[in-house]
Design a protein around this motif. Structure first.
Motif, PDB file in Angstrom:
ATOM      1  N   SER A 108      -1.200  18.558  47.235  1.00 42.41           N
ATOM      2  CA  SER A 108      -2.434  19.070  46.495  1.00 42.41           C
ATOM      3  C   SER A 108      -2.587  20.146  46.019  1.00 42.41           C
ATOM      4  CB  SER A 108      -3.857  18.507  47.869  1.00 42.41           C
ATOM      5  OG  SER A 108      -3.452  20.036  48.724  1.00 42.41           O
ATOM      6  N   VAL A 109      -2.098  20.719  46.458  1.00 48.58           N
ATOM      7  CA  VAL A 109      -1.622  22.563  45.560  1.00 48.58           C
ATOM      8  C   VAL A 109      -0.651  21.872  44.982  1.00 48.58           C
ATOM      9  CG1 VAL A 109      -0.831  24.352  46.104  1.00 48.58           C
ATOM     10  CG2 VAL A 109      -2.327  23.541  47.987  1.00 48.58           C
ATOM     11  N   ASP A 110       0.743  20.914  45.202  1.00 52.01           N
ATOM     12  CA  ASP A 110       1.341  21.186  43.903  1.00 52.01           C
ATOM     13  C   ASP A 110       1.525  19.953  42.883  1.00 52.01           C
ATOM     14  OD1 ASP A 110       3.913  22.068  46.067  1.00 52.01           O
ATOM     15  OD2 ASP A 110       4.177  19.803  46.462  1.00 52.01           O
ATOM     16  N   ASP A 111      -0.266  19.384  42.949  1.00 56.59           N
ATOM     17  CA  ASP A 111      -0.852  18.568  42.501  1.00 56.59           C
ATOM     18  C   ASP A 111      -1.760  19.362  41.294  1.00 56.59           C
ATOM     19  OD1 ASP A 111      -0.186  16.050  43.940  1.00 56.59           O
ATOM     20  OD2 ASP A 111      -2.155  15.601  44.198  1.00 56.59           O
ATOM     21  N   LEU A 112      -1.962  20.633  41.696  1.00 60.36           N
ATOM     22  CA  LEU A 112      -2.167  21.224  40.966  1.00 60.36           C
ATOM     23  C   LEU A 112      -1.535  22.274  40.374  1.00 60.36           C
ATOM     24  CD1 LEU A 112      -5.005  23.004  40.250  1.00 60.36           C
ATOM     25  CD2 LEU A 112      -4.545  24.660  41.947  1.00 60.36           C
ATOM     26  N   LEU A 113      -0.711  22.756  40.950  1.00 56.17           N
ATOM     27  CA  LEU A 113       0.224  23.293  40.308  1.00 56.17           C
ATOM     28  C   LEU A 113       1.717  22.853  39.169  1.00 56.17           C
ATOM     29  CD1 LEU A 113       1.218  25.838  43.150  1.00 56.17           C
ATOM     30  CD2 LEU A 113       0.320  26.742  41.682  1.00 56.17           C
ATOM     31  N   ASP A 114       2.229  21.759  39.273  1.00 59.84           N
ATOM     32  CA  ASP A 114       3.118  20.571  38.163  1.00 59.84           C
ATOM     33  C   ASP A 114       2.356  21.310  36.916  1.00 59.84           C
ATOM     34  OD1 ASP A 114       4.425  20.461  40.907  1.00 59.84           O
ATOM     35  OD2 ASP A 114       3.961  18.888  40.819  1.00 59.84           O
ATOM     36  N   PRO A 115       0.898  20.570  36.914  1.00 60.69           N
ATOM     37  CA  PRO A 115       0.912  20.754  35.612  1.00 60.69           C
ATOM     38  C   PRO A 115       0.503  21.968  34.799  1.00 60.69           C
ATOM     39  CG  PRO A 115      -0.670  19.519  36.809  1.00 60.69           C
ATOM     40  CD  PRO A 115      -0.060  19.558  37.402  1.00 60.69           C
ATOM     41  N   ASP A 117       3.089  24.458  35.909  1.00 59.88           N
ATOM     42  CA  ASP A 117       3.847  24.837  35.883  1.00 59.88           C
ATOM     43  C   ASP A 117       4.310  24.290  34.006  1.00 59.88           C
ATOM     44  OD1 ASP A 117       4.154  26.487  37.827  1.00 59.88           O
ATOM     45  OD2 ASP A 117       5.335  24.824  38.863  1.00 59.88           O
ATOM     46  N   GLU A 118       3.997  23.659  33.697  1.00 55.77           N
ATOM     47  CA  GLU A 118       4.647  22.578  32.724  1.00 55.77           C
ATOM     48  C   GLU A 118       3.330  23.696  31.517  1.00 55.77           C
ATOM     49  OE1 GLU A 118       3.896  18.669  32.006  1.00 55.77           O
ATOM     50  OE2 GLU A 118       4.790  17.936  34.391  1.00 55.77           O
ATOM     51  N   GLN A 119       2.524  23.975  31.624  1.00 54.45           N
ATOM     52  CA  GLN A 119       1.660  24.284  30.675  1.00 54.45           C
ATOM     53  C   GLN A 119       2.747  26.168  30.748  1.00 54.45           C
ATOM     54  OE1 GLN A 119      -2.570  25.082  31.251  1.00 54.45           O
ATOM     55  NE2 GLN A 119      -2.921  22.552  31.590  1.00 54.45           N
ATOM     56  N   ALA A 120       2.984  26.667  31.332  1.00 57.89           N
ATOM     57  CA  ALA A 120       3.634  28.494  31.515  1.00 57.89           C
ATOM     58  C   ALA A 120       5.032  28.112  31.402  1.00 57.89           C
ATOM     59  CB  ALA A 120       3.399  28.587  33.100  1.00 57.89           C
ATOM     60  N   ALA A 121       5.577  26.607  31.665  1.00 60.00           N
ATOM     61  CA  ALA A 121       6.880  27.161  30.580  1.00 60.00           C
ATOM     62  C   ALA A 121       7.265  26.741  29.370  1.00 60.00           C
ATOM     63  CB  ALA A 121       7.925  25.279  31.052  1.00 60.00           C
ATOM     64  N   ALA A 122       5.739  26.120  28.387  1.00 56.83           N
ATOM     65  CA  ALA A 122       5.779  26.396  27.006  1.00 56.83           C
ATOM     66  C   ALA A 122       5.297  27.266  26.606  1.00 56.83           C
ATOM     67  CB  ALA A 122       4.583  25.060  26.872  1.00 56.83           C
ATOM     68  N   GLU A 123       4.645  28.200  27.607  1.00 54.05           N
ATOM     69  CA  GLU A 123       4.142  29.563  26.926  1.00 54.05           C
ATOM     70  C   GLU A 123       5.609  30.919  26.760  1.00 54.05           C
ATOM     71  OE1 GLU A 123       1.274  30.597  24.818  1.00 54.05           O
ATOM     72  OE2 GLU A 123       0.871  28.384  25.730  1.00 54.05           O
TER      73      GLU A 123
END
Length: 142
Positions: A108-115, A117-123
């Protein structure tokens, strides 16, 4: 211009922290230190890496630094991860890691963190570009 252009100066800044302590930094150096520490953590292990390691020792200063650089999206992402700490983000690394280790390992934490992290990578790239300009103008005066 990018942060790699300032690698030697970055190493001096990190050395200053190790020799004289975090509080020896000027306000401008504090912005550089915290934001580059954040970007390195995100590049190395995602947003949680910032919290799992020493970056979040200075979470409030990092949030202020992101405000200084006009990076509301990254600030918002840090706030979302911070919300996973029920009593607020502890300032001590061992206390943060105790909380992180207590999270359920059910995905559940990974399900929250994965998207996030994708947003952070774009920033990261735009944030690093803003930081490079800031370092050149405000820290190094070039």
């Amino acid at each position: 211009m990018d942060l790699f252009d300032f690698q030697e100066d970055w190493e001096k800044l990190v050395g200053k922290v190790f020799q004289h302590g975090y509080r020896s930094l000027t306000p401008e150096e504090t912005v550089w230190f915290n934001v580059q520490s954040l970007t390195q953590a995100v590049n190395d292990g995602g947003l949680i890496s910032f919290f799992y390691n020493s970056g979040a020792d200075h979470l409030e200063d990092t949030l202020k630094a992101l405000d200084t650089l006009g990076s509301a999206p990254m600030r918002d992402l840090l706030a979302k991860v911070s919300a996973l700490f029920p009593d607020g983000v502890p300032s001590e690394i061992d206390s943060r890691n105790e909380v992180i280790d207590s999270w359920l390992d059910d995905g559940s934490v990974d399900d929250l963190l994965d998207p996030l992290d994708e947003q952070a990578a774009a920033e990261i790239e735009p944030l690093e570009q803003r930081l490079a300009v800031y370092v050149a103008e405000r820290v190094l005066g070039t």
